[in-house]
Scaffold this motif. Structure first.
Motif, PDB file in Angstrom:
ATOM      1  N   GLY A 169       0.742 -11.313   5.383  1.00  0.00           N
ATOM      2  CA  GLY A 169       1.919 -11.600   6.203  1.00  0.00           C
ATOM      3  C   GLY A 169       2.542 -10.368   6.826  1.00  0.00           C
ATOM      4  N   ARG A 170       2.284  -9.188   6.220  1.00  0.00           N
ATOM      5  CA  ARG A 170       2.823  -7.935   6.746  1.00  0.00           C
ATOM      6  C   ARG A 170       4.323  -7.994   6.983  1.00  0.00           C
ATOM      7  N   GLY A 171       5.019  -8.724   6.087  1.00  0.00           N
ATOM      8  CA  GLY A 171       6.464  -8.801   6.270  1.00  0.00           C
ATOM      9  C   GLY A 171       7.177  -8.815   4.928  1.00  0.00           C
ATOM     10  N   SER A 172       8.410  -9.275   4.943  1.00  0.00           N
ATOM     11  CA  SER A 172       9.215  -9.304   3.720  1.00  0.00           C
ATOM     12  C   SER A 172       8.772 -10.459   2.831  1.00  0.00           C
ATOM     13  N   PRO A 218       7.905  -4.026  17.122  1.00  0.00           N
ATOM     14  CA  PRO A 218       6.583  -4.322  16.563  1.00  0.00           C
ATOM     15  C   PRO A 218       6.671  -5.069  15.224  1.00  0.00           C
ATOM     16  N   GLU A 219       7.740  -4.814  14.443  1.00  0.00           N
ATOM     17  CA  GLU A 219       7.862  -5.468  13.137  1.00  0.00           C
ATOM     18  C   GLU A 219       7.782  -6.980  13.260  1.00  0.00           C
ATOM     19  N   LEU A 220       8.401  -7.506  14.345  1.00  0.00           N
ATOM     20  CA  LEU A 220       8.446  -8.958  14.469  1.00  0.00           C
ATOM     21  C   LEU A 220       7.144  -9.524  15.022  1.00  0.00           C
ATOM     22  N   GLU A 221       6.451  -8.709  15.785  1.00  0.00           N
ATOM     23  CA  GLU A 221       5.226  -9.200  16.403  1.00  0.00           C
ATOM     24  C   GLU A 221       4.034  -9.099  15.469  1.00  0.00           C
ATOM     25  N   ARG A 222       3.807  -7.875  15.009  1.00  0.00           N
ATOM     26  CA  ARG A 222       2.588  -7.633  14.233  1.00  0.00           C
ATOM     27  C   ARG A 222       2.897  -7.417  12.762  1.00  0.00           C
ATOM     28  N   GLY A 223       4.151  -7.466  12.412  1.00  0.00           N
ATOM     29  CA  GLY A 223       4.509  -7.163  11.038  1.00  0.00           C
ATOM     30  C   GLY A 223       4.708  -5.670  10.871  1.00  0.00           C
ATOM     31  N   THR A 224       4.835  -5.247   9.621  1.00  0.00           N
ATOM     32  CA  THR A 224       5.134  -3.838   9.359  1.00  0.00           C
ATOM     33  C   THR A 224       4.014  -2.934   9.864  1.00  0.00           C
ATOM     34  N   THR A 225       4.392  -1.731  10.284  1.00  0.00           N
ATOM     35  CA  THR A 225       3.357  -0.800  10.731  1.00  0.00           C
ATOM     36  C   THR A 225       3.240   0.401   9.792  1.00  0.00           C
ATOM     37  N   TYR A 241       5.509  -4.577  -1.437  1.00  0.00           N
ATOM     38  CA  TYR A 241       4.614  -3.412  -1.417  1.00  0.00           C
ATOM     39  C   TYR A 241       3.284  -3.793  -0.751  1.00  0.00           C
ATOM     40  N   GLY A 242       2.839  -5.023  -1.008  1.00  0.00           N
ATOM     41  CA  GLY A 242       1.575  -5.490  -0.435  1.00  0.00           C
ATOM     42  C   GLY A 242       1.571  -5.425   1.088  1.00  0.00           C
ATOM     43  N   ALA A 243       2.748  -5.607   1.697  1.00  0.00           N
ATOM     44  CA  ALA A 243       2.839  -5.600   3.153  1.00  0.00           C
ATOM     45  C   ALA A 243       2.467  -4.238   3.745  1.00  0.00           C
ATOM     46  N   TYR A 244       2.491  -3.211   2.918  1.00  0.00           N
ATOM     47  CA  TYR A 244       2.225  -1.853   3.408  1.00  0.00           C
ATOM     48  C   TYR A 244       0.854  -1.331   2.975  1.00  0.00           C
ATOM     49  N   VAL A 245       0.005  -2.248   2.473  1.00  0.00           N
ATOM     50  CA  VAL A 245      -1.314  -1.827   1.992  1.00  0.00           C
ATOM     51  C   VAL A 245      -2.335  -1.914   3.123  1.00  0.00           C
ATOM     52  N   ASP A 246      -3.183  -0.910   3.165  1.00  0.00           N
ATOM     53  CA  ASP A 246      -4.214  -0.839   4.202  1.00  0.00           C
ATOM     54  C   ASP A 246      -5.224  -1.988   4.050  1.00  0.00           C
ATOM     55  N   VAL A 295      -1.337 -13.720 -10.560  1.00  0.00           N
ATOM     56  CA  VAL A 295      -0.112 -13.818  -9.748  1.00  0.00           C
ATOM     57  C   VAL A 295       0.136 -12.496  -9.013  1.00  0.00           C
ATOM     58  N   LEU A 296      -0.150 -11.386  -9.686  1.00  0.00           N
ATOM     59  CA  LEU A 296      -0.001 -10.087  -9.025  1.00  0.00           C
ATOM     60  C   LEU A 296      -0.896 -10.033  -7.779  1.00  0.00           C
ATOM     61  N   MET A 297      -2.129 -10.457  -7.966  1.00  0.00           N
ATOM     62  CA  MET A 297      -3.081 -10.475  -6.838  1.00  0.00           C
ATOM     63  C   MET A 297      -2.562 -11.399  -5.726  1.00  0.00           C
ATOM     64  N   ALA A 298      -1.976 -12.523  -6.120  1.00  0.00           N
ATOM     65  CA  ALA A 298      -1.450 -13.461  -5.119  1.00  0.00           C
ATOM     66  C   ALA A 298      -0.321 -12.812  -4.322  1.00  0.00           C
ATOM     67  N   GLU A 299       0.573 -12.118  -5.024  1.00  0.00           N
ATOM     68  CA  GLU A 299       1.687 -11.466  -4.308  1.00  0.00           C
ATOM     69  C   GLU A 299       1.173 -10.417  -3.334  1.00  0.00           C
ATOM     70  N   LEU A 300       0.229  -9.605  -3.807  1.00  0.00           N
ATOM     71  CA  LEU A 300      -0.295  -8.545  -2.927  1.00  0.00           C
ATOM     72  C   LEU A 300      -0.988  -9.155  -1.710  1.00  0.00           C
ATOM     73  N   THR A 301      -1.708 -10.248  -1.947  1.00  0.00           N
ATOM     74  CA  THR A 301      -2.452 -10.885  -0.850  1.00  0.00           C
ATOM     75  C   THR A 301      -1.496 -11.475   0.190  1.00  0.00           C
ATOM     76  N   VAL A 302      -0.447 -12.143  -0.291  1.00  0.00           N
ATOM     77  CA  VAL A 302       0.523 -12.711   0.648  1.00  0.00           C
ATOM     78  C   VAL A 302       1.192 -11.588   1.444  1.00  0.00           C
ATOM     79  N   GLY A 303       1.539 -10.524   0.764  1.00  0.00           N
ATOM     80  CA  GLY A 303       2.202  -9.403   1.427  1.00  0.00           C
ATOM     81  C   GLY A 303       1.314  -8.812   2.513  1.00  0.00           C
ATOM     82  N   ARG A 304       0.063  -8.537   2.140  1.00  0.00           N
ATOM     83  CA  ARG A 304      -0.808  -7.900   3.130  1.00  0.00           C
ATOM     84  C   ARG A 304      -1.162  -8.851   4.267  1.00  0.00           C
TER      85      ARG A 304
END
Ligand code: PFF
Length: 455
Positions: A82-85, A12-19, A247-252, A71-80
């Motif tokens: 993309g749901r990945g590294s 699932p990590e590769l398909e939908r990103g982190t769960t 961390y953003g990748a794991y935010v709801d 920039v912090l907001m940008a990082e969190l947004t990209v993470g969430r």
């Protein structure tokens, strides 16, 4: 094998990103845990005292608002989004491996920072143990003692302990490892901070220290001070190293990233303020010069605690605070390569955490034994191995990493606004900061901190 069954085989990590997911409070606490670290404890108070006290503090707040928070907001947004590294999210959102390569630099950077950050984190635990056991106060020459300690082999052991603990927390996962660890330690740390702050400011002669820290002196506000404040805003918010992105990748999805960004910025700022209100009153009350860098924490402060009643208790609590701040940051740094390996190599979290922890210890060993001269010869051009890793990561990788995310969100990723959940003026301000203000200022930080621009 047809395409369908091939897809089914992909995890699932590769398909939908982190769960895995943080809870909403857990995420804020973990992100504050990452931001608050050694940088706040010894660097921020000192540079504030040196560069104009409250005037510098004001500039620091402006830098946080203009560059840090966008920039912090940008990082969190990209993470969430993309749901990945730090690399995978950029590729997933842009469809271009090009961006991922830049993201990969930050992953190596996080690993490299961790390799020496864990050394200093280890020192703080050693000093906490020394303080509680009453052994810190046997002689008065704290500088010599510190030199002897970092020139010996103890730092290697403490670094290993820090890394094992960090690896263990990360291996347990986002919710039951990182979130739980931070949720227990960060509130405890705040309570201890307040206790020590009250102790500090009620000492006789403390007001001079408070004045040194907070009296506004606009004449010390040089252009250089401005760049120092900017660089520190970056380091202090853990930006440019893929940490907040990861961390953003794991935010709801339902969590407001704007509110989270403000909460993290405020937490970092308040912590820095409290740290200054402990450090300066405590040192000034006993007539001890607040030294720079490691000297402040490991030489000036022990001398000051030595002179106060119940000194070993307060010194111990102080080093516990610094150790908590350092280890919660170390956890966020380790998560960056671990998320990458889970995504890329399809390793289990436990396997990824174990392998990165061991590799980081191997790469960190020369840092641990070079900084105090335990092993001679690990020097080049007047800088130890430790200094070089610090210099390259903090002054080169960090601004480059920050610039990549800034430009990506500012110019390349068209759907950023949707993911960020911003509209109207907030959105315009955010995009203007990312398109124009932040890139220019980041390039200036880079030129200044790498020595290319002399002021
Ligand atoms: N923000 C941490 C501090 O102030 O000590 C250091 C840090 C952690 C920097 C994580 C960068 C990072 F990715």
């Amino acid at each position: 094998m047809n395409q369908h069954s091939q897809q089914l085989e992909k995890p699932p990590e590769l398909e939908r990103g982190t769960t895995e997911r943080f809870s909403s409070k857990g995420f804020i606490v973990a992100a504050i845990g990452s931001a608050v670290g050694l940088g706040n404890m010894w660097k921020f108070p000192y540079i504030t005292g040196e560069n104009g006290g409250a005037a510098f503090f004001l500039v620091f707040i402006i830098c946080l608002l203009l560059v840090g928070l966008p920039v912090l907001m940008a990082e969190l947004t990209v993470g969430r989004g993309g749901r990945g590294s730090a690399s995978g999210s950029l590729v997933r959102l842009s469809g271009k491996p090009f961006w991922g390569r830049f993201g990969f630099i930050t992953i190596v950077g996080a690993f490299a920072i961790l390799s020496f950050y864990s050394v200093v984190a280890g020192w703080t635990i050693h000093y906490a143990v020394l303080s509680f056991s009453g052994q810190l106060f046997h002689d008065a020459d704290y500088a010599a003692r510190f030199g002897e300690f970092i020139g010996g082999w103890w730092p290697v052991l403490w670094q290993a302990i820090v890394m094992l603990l960090t690896g263990f927390v990360v291996a347990k996962g986002i919710a039951s490892g990182i979130e739980r660890f931070n949720k227990i330690l960060i509130p405890a740390m705040v309570v201890l901070l307040v206790v020590l702050m009250i102790r500090g400011v009620t000492l006789e002669g403390a007001s001079e220290g408070v004045a040194f820290f907070l009296r506004p002196d606009f004449s010390s506000l040089t252009p250089q001070a401005f760049l120092i404040a900017l660089g520190h805003a970056f380091f202090s918010l853990s930006l440019g190293m893929g940490t907040m992105l990861t961390y953003g990748a794991y935010v709801d999805r339902r969590q407001s990233l704007g509110a989270a960004t403000f909460a993290i910025g405020l937490g970092d700022l308040l912590y820095a303020l409290l740290a200054g209100l402990i450090i300066f009153p405590t040192t000034f009350a006993f007539g001890i010069a607040p030294d720079q860098g490691p000297g402040l924490l490991f030489v000036a402060l022990p001398a000051a605690f030595d002179a106060m009643p119940l000194g070993s208790l307060f010194a111990g609590l102080f080093f516990v605070i610094v150790a908590i701040a350092a280890v919660t940051s170390a956890v966020s740094l380790l998560e960056v390569p671990v998320t990458y390996l889970i995504e890329r190599k399809r390793w289990s979290r436990v396997k990824a955490a174990t392998i990165v922890t061991i590799s980081c210890l191997a790469v960190g060993f020369p840092s641990a034994v070079s900084v105090g001269g335990t092993l001679p010869g690990l020097e080049w051009q007047g800088k130890t191995f430790f200094d070089w890793v610090d210099f390259i990561t903090s002054n080169i990788v960090l601004p480059v990493g920050g610039l990549v995310v800034t430009l990506f969100v500012g110019y390349a990723w068209k759907r950023a606004a949707d993911e960020a959940g911003l509209t109207g003026w907030w959105l315009r301000i955010w995009l203007a900061a990312l398109r124009y203000v932040a890139p220019i200022l980041i390039v200036l930080i880079f030129l200044h901190s790498s020595g290319l621009l002399k002021l």
